[in-house]
Motif scaffolding. Structure first.
Motif, PDB file in Angstrom:
ATOM      1  N   ASN A 276       0.821  -1.208   0.000  1.00  0.00           N
ATOM      2  CA  ASN A 276       0.000   0.000   0.000  1.00  0.00           C
ATOM      3  C   ASN A 276       0.861   1.266   0.000  1.00  0.00           C
ATOM      4  OD1 ASN A 276      -2.424   1.464   0.013  1.00  0.00           O
ATOM      5  ND2 ASN A 276      -2.416   1.646   2.249  1.00  0.00           N
ATOM      6  N   LEU A 277       1.852   1.282  -0.869  1.00  0.00           N
ATOM      7  CA  LEU A 277       2.738   2.433  -0.987  1.00  0.00           C
ATOM      8  C   LEU A 277       2.400   3.222  -2.242  1.00  0.00           C
ATOM      9  CD1 LEU A 277       6.136   0.734  -0.052  1.00  0.00           C
ATOM     10  CD2 LEU A 277       4.578   1.991   1.445  1.00  0.00           C
ATOM     11  N   THR A 278       2.477   4.537  -2.132  1.00  0.00           N
ATOM     12  CA  THR A 278       2.330   5.394  -3.297  1.00  0.00           C
ATOM     13  C   THR A 278       3.684   6.005  -3.612  1.00  0.00           C
ATOM     14  OG1 THR A 278       1.572   7.147  -1.795  1.00  0.00           O
ATOM     15  CG2 THR A 278      -0.110   5.893  -2.947  1.00  0.00           C
ATOM     16  N   GLY A 279       3.789   6.623  -4.783  1.00  0.00           N
ATOM     17  CA  GLY A 279       5.060   7.201  -5.205  1.00  0.00           C
ATOM     18  C   GLY A 279       5.264   6.991  -6.687  1.00  0.00           C
ATOM     19  N   PHE A 280       6.510   6.673  -7.083  1.00  0.00           N
ATOM     20  CA  PHE A 280       6.785   6.455  -8.502  1.00  0.00           C
ATOM     21  C   PHE A 280       8.091   5.690  -8.679  1.00  0.00           C
ATOM     22  CE2 PHE A 280       8.876  10.474  -7.465  1.00  0.00           C
ATOM     23  CZ  PHE A 280      10.141  10.291  -7.999  1.00  0.00           C
TER      24      PHE A 280
ATOM     25  N   ASN B 197      -3.826  11.661   4.059  1.00  0.00           N
ATOM     26  CA  ASN B 197      -3.968  13.091   3.790  1.00  0.00           C
ATOM     27  C   ASN B 197      -2.624  13.760   3.523  1.00  0.00           C
ATOM     28  OD1 ASN B 197      -6.741  12.866   4.287  1.00  0.00           O
ATOM     29  ND2 ASN B 197      -6.475  13.212   6.474  1.00  0.00           N
ATOM     30  N   LEU B 198      -1.535  13.077   3.850  1.00  0.00           N
ATOM     31  CA  LEU B 198      -0.201  13.657   3.693  1.00  0.00           C
ATOM     32  C   LEU B 198       0.517  13.149   2.446  1.00  0.00           C
ATOM     33  CD1 LEU B 198       1.024  13.339   7.399  1.00  0.00           C
ATOM     34  CD2 LEU B 198       0.141  15.389   6.273  1.00  0.00           C
ATOM     35  N   ARG B 199      -0.071  12.177   1.765  1.00  0.00           N
ATOM     36  CA  ARG B 199       0.607  11.613   0.590  1.00  0.00           C
ATOM     37  C   ARG B 199       0.713  12.663  -0.519  1.00  0.00           C
ATOM     38  NH1 ARG B 199       0.649   5.712   0.613  1.00  0.00           N
ATOM     39  NH2 ARG B 199      -0.668   4.886   2.291  1.00  0.00           N
ATOM     40  N   LEU B 200       1.854  12.674  -1.198  1.00  0.00           N
ATOM     41  CA  LEU B 200       2.038  13.553  -2.362  1.00  0.00           C
ATOM     42  C   LEU B 200       1.598  12.870  -3.650  1.00  0.00           C
ATOM     43  CD1 LEU B 200       5.553  15.101  -1.562  1.00  0.00           C
ATOM     44  CD2 LEU B 200       3.288  16.093  -1.156  1.00  0.00           C
ATOM     45  N   PHE B 201       1.465  11.553  -3.598  1.00  0.00           N
ATOM     46  CA  PHE B 201       1.114  10.785  -4.790  1.00  0.00           C
ATOM     47  C   PHE B 201      -0.115   9.934  -4.471  1.00  0.00           C
ATOM     48  CE2 PHE B 201       5.661  11.460  -4.510  1.00  0.00           C
ATOM     49  CZ  PHE B 201       5.946  12.073  -5.721  1.00  0.00           C
ATOM     50  N   HIS B 202      -1.011   9.801  -5.428  1.00  0.00           N
ATOM     51  CA  HIS B 202      -2.256   9.068  -5.204  1.00  0.00           C
ATOM     52  C   HIS B 202      -2.166   7.611  -5.645  1.00  0.00           C
ATOM     53  CE1 HIS B 202      -4.092  12.793  -4.061  1.00  0.00           C
ATOM     54  NE2 HIS B 202      -3.815  13.348  -5.228  1.00  0.00           N
ATOM     55  N   ALA B 203      -1.070   7.244  -6.280  1.00  0.00           N
ATOM     56  CA  ALA B 203      -0.869   5.865  -6.729  1.00  0.00           C
ATOM     57  C   ALA B 203       0.639   5.655  -6.830  1.00  0.00           C
ATOM     58  CB  ALA B 203      -1.551   5.633  -8.077  1.00  0.00           C
TER      59      ALA B 203
ATOM     60  N   THR C 204      12.047   5.098 -14.687  1.00  0.00           N
ATOM     61  CA  THR C 204      12.855   4.133 -15.429  1.00  0.00           C
ATOM     62  C   THR C 204      13.908   4.863 -16.251  1.00  0.00           C
ATOM     63  OG1 THR C 204      10.942   2.680 -15.590  1.00  0.00           O
ATOM     64  CG2 THR C 204      12.751   2.243 -17.099  1.00  0.00           C
ATOM     65  N   GLY C 205      15.077   4.250 -16.376  1.00  0.00           N
ATOM     66  CA  GLY C 205      16.124   4.810 -17.225  1.00  0.00           C
ATOM     67  C   GLY C 205      17.398   5.033 -16.449  1.00  0.00           C
ATOM     68  N   LYS C 206      18.164   6.019 -16.881  1.00  0.00           N
ATOM     69  CA  LYS C 206      19.453   6.306 -16.276  1.00  0.00           C
ATOM     70  C   LYS C 206      19.504   7.809 -15.990  1.00  0.00           C
ATOM     71  CE  LYS C 206      24.388   5.726 -17.282  1.00  0.00           C
ATOM     72  NZ  LYS C 206      25.364   5.256 -18.293  1.00  0.00           N
ATOM     73  N   PRO C 207      19.493   8.220 -14.724  1.00  0.00           N
ATOM     74  CA  PRO C 207      19.455   7.384 -13.519  1.00  0.00           C
ATOM     75  C   PRO C 207      18.049   6.830 -13.281  1.00  0.00           C
ATOM     76  CG  PRO C 207      19.282   9.685 -12.922  1.00  0.00           C
ATOM     77  CD  PRO C 207      19.483   9.660 -14.417  1.00  0.00           C
ATOM     78  N   GLY C 208      17.965   5.898 -12.334  1.00  0.00           N
ATOM     79  CA  GLY C 208      16.670   5.370 -11.920  1.00  0.00           C
ATOM     80  C   GLY C 208      16.320   5.926 -10.546  1.00  0.00           C
ATOM     81  N   ILE C 209      15.128   6.464 -10.414  1.00  0.00           N
ATOM     82  CA  ILE C 209      14.713   7.059  -9.138  1.00  0.00           C
ATOM     83  C   ILE C 209      13.424   6.389  -8.674  1.00  0.00           C
ATOM     84  CG2 ILE C 209      14.113   9.186  -7.914  1.00  0.00           C
ATOM     85  CD1 ILE C 209      16.920   9.241  -9.074  1.00  0.00           C
ATOM     86  N   ILE C 210      13.382   6.062  -7.393  1.00  0.00           N
ATOM     87  CA  ILE C 210      12.170   5.492  -6.795  1.00  0.00           C
ATOM     88  C   ILE C 210      11.795   6.340  -5.586  1.00  0.00           C
ATOM     89  CG2 ILE C 210      11.111   3.474  -5.710  1.00  0.00           C
ATOM     90  CD1 ILE C 210      13.338   1.776  -7.021  1.00  0.00           C
ATOM     91  N   CYS C 211      10.513   6.653  -5.490  1.00  0.00           N
ATOM     92  CA  CYS C 211       9.986   7.284  -4.274  1.00  0.00           C
ATOM     93  C   CYS C 211       8.852   6.413  -3.761  1.00  0.00           C
ATOM     94  CB  CYS C 211       9.476   8.693  -4.560  1.00  0.00           C
ATOM     95  SG  CYS C 211       8.608   9.441  -3.150  1.00  0.00           S
ATOM     96  N   VAL C 212       8.888   6.080  -2.485  1.00  0.00           N
ATOM     97  CA  VAL C 212       7.773   5.357  -1.865  1.00  0.00           C
ATOM     98  C   VAL C 212       7.340   6.104  -0.614  1.00  0.00           C
ATOM     99  CG1 VAL C 212       8.218   3.034  -2.747  1.00  0.00           C
ATOM    100  CG2 VAL C 212       9.417   3.808  -0.699  1.00  0.00           C
ATOM    101  N   GLU C 213       6.029   6.139  -0.377  1.00  0.00           N
ATOM    102  CA  GLU C 213       5.500   6.787   0.827  1.00  0.00           C
ATOM    103  C   GLU C 213       4.358   5.939   1.383  1.00  0.00           C
ATOM    104  OE1 GLU C 213       4.083  10.671  -0.348  1.00  0.00           O
ATOM    105  OE2 GLU C 213       2.614   9.836  -1.742  1.00  0.00           O
ATOM    106  N   GLY C 214       4.309   5.886   2.703  1.00  0.00           N
ATOM    107  CA  GLY C 214       3.296   5.087   3.388  1.00  0.00           C
ATOM    108  C   GLY C 214       3.722   4.885   4.830  1.00  0.00           C
TER     109      GLY C 214
END
Length: 290
Positions: free
Chosen positions: A180-184, A233-239, A187-197
């Protein structure tokens, strides 16, 4: 039969008395056909026993006029046999309701046997319920404070040299969905992942996606935001988004293409996270003049 008849007549007289003392609608609630059944039995002077009289009396307690209901079930031989009485209220917690009924039972048992006592029970409930109601209110307020324990939204910003492989991307998305994490995932170079929950879910995600041969990956930044409400209510991303931008330059679809970081910076700013660009890449992000 004579004592039984006498008991039933007394029961009906007590009901009439209660109806005259509590005339408002809803104060005395009689159960179905119980009274007519007793009346028919007395007229017949014999036959099958009628249903036991069952009714309730609602009393208002204290300045707040909290309703406490006394539920009554009368054995056929009441008042020579003790009535079954139970006081209840939506404002009473289970423990306080138990204590109230223990006190009521003790009071009724102290009265002279063979006497009508439902009205006495009603008066006792009216005069003695307030301390139990106040105790329940204190318990509710304490429980409410405990329920409002602050929750923490955990947000992790993860940097990788690159993210290309399809099976790796599938693992990232499956894991985020399961926890149940949102974020993004960029893909590519560099690769960035954000998770929130929830913190434990973010940390489990971080453990799951790292494996021994993923060497060029690090958690660059962590944010913790406390709230008394829902962390949603604090999430920056909805999915959990699959983020892909146009490759910078003429790399096409080769595995060494660089993402257009200008587009990525714009995406971050749209999600109130422009400050993260410098944390991830060590330089201040600037959008080109339009």
């Amino acid at each position: 039969a004579a004592p039984l008849r006498e008991c039933l007549e007394l029961q009906l007289l007590e009901v009439e008395m209660l109806l005259s003392m509590f005339p408002k609608k809803g104060e005395v609630n009689l159960d179905g056909e119980a009274v007519p059944g007793v009346q028919r039995y007395l007229r017949r002077a014999g036959g099958a026993l009628p249903p036991q009289l069952r009714y309730s009396v609602a009393v208002e307690v204290g300045e707040a006029k909290v309703k406490v209901e006394l539920q009554v079930l009368l054995p056929h031989m009441y008042p020579h046999v003790a009535p079954q009485l139970f006081a209840r209220s939506d404002a009473l917690h289970r423990q306080q309701q138990l204590e109230l009924n223990t006190g009521l039972a003790s009071h009724i048992s102290s009265l002279a046997s063979g006497e009508l006592c439902v009205y006495e029970a009603v008066q006792w409930v009216k005069e003695n319920s307030l301390p139990y109601l106040e105790k329940s209110q204190i318990s509710s307020e304490s429980a409410s404070k405990e329920v409002r324990v602050q929750e923490t939204l955990h947000r992790m910003w993860i940097y990788s040299h690159h993210i290309y492989r399809q099976e790796l991307r599938k693992k990232i998305f499956d894991c985020a969905k399961k926890l149940n994490l949102t974020g993004f995932c960029l893909t590519g170079k560099p690769g960035i992942i954000c998770v929130e929950g929830l913190r434990e879910n973010c940390e489990e995600f971080w453990r799951d996606i790292r494996y021994p041969n993923w060497k060029h990956i690090s958690c660059k930044h962590v944010e913790n935001i406390e709230t008394e409400g829902s962390i949603d209510n604090l999430r920056l991303f909805h999915a959990f988004e699959d983020l892909q931008f146009q490759a910078h330059g003429d790399y096409g679809l080769r595995n060494d293409y660089h993402m257009d970081l200008g587009q990525f910076l714009e995406f971050l700013k749209q999600h109130q996270s422009g400050h993260i660009f410098q944390i991830l890449f060590g330089v201040e992000g600037k959008l080109p003049d339009k």
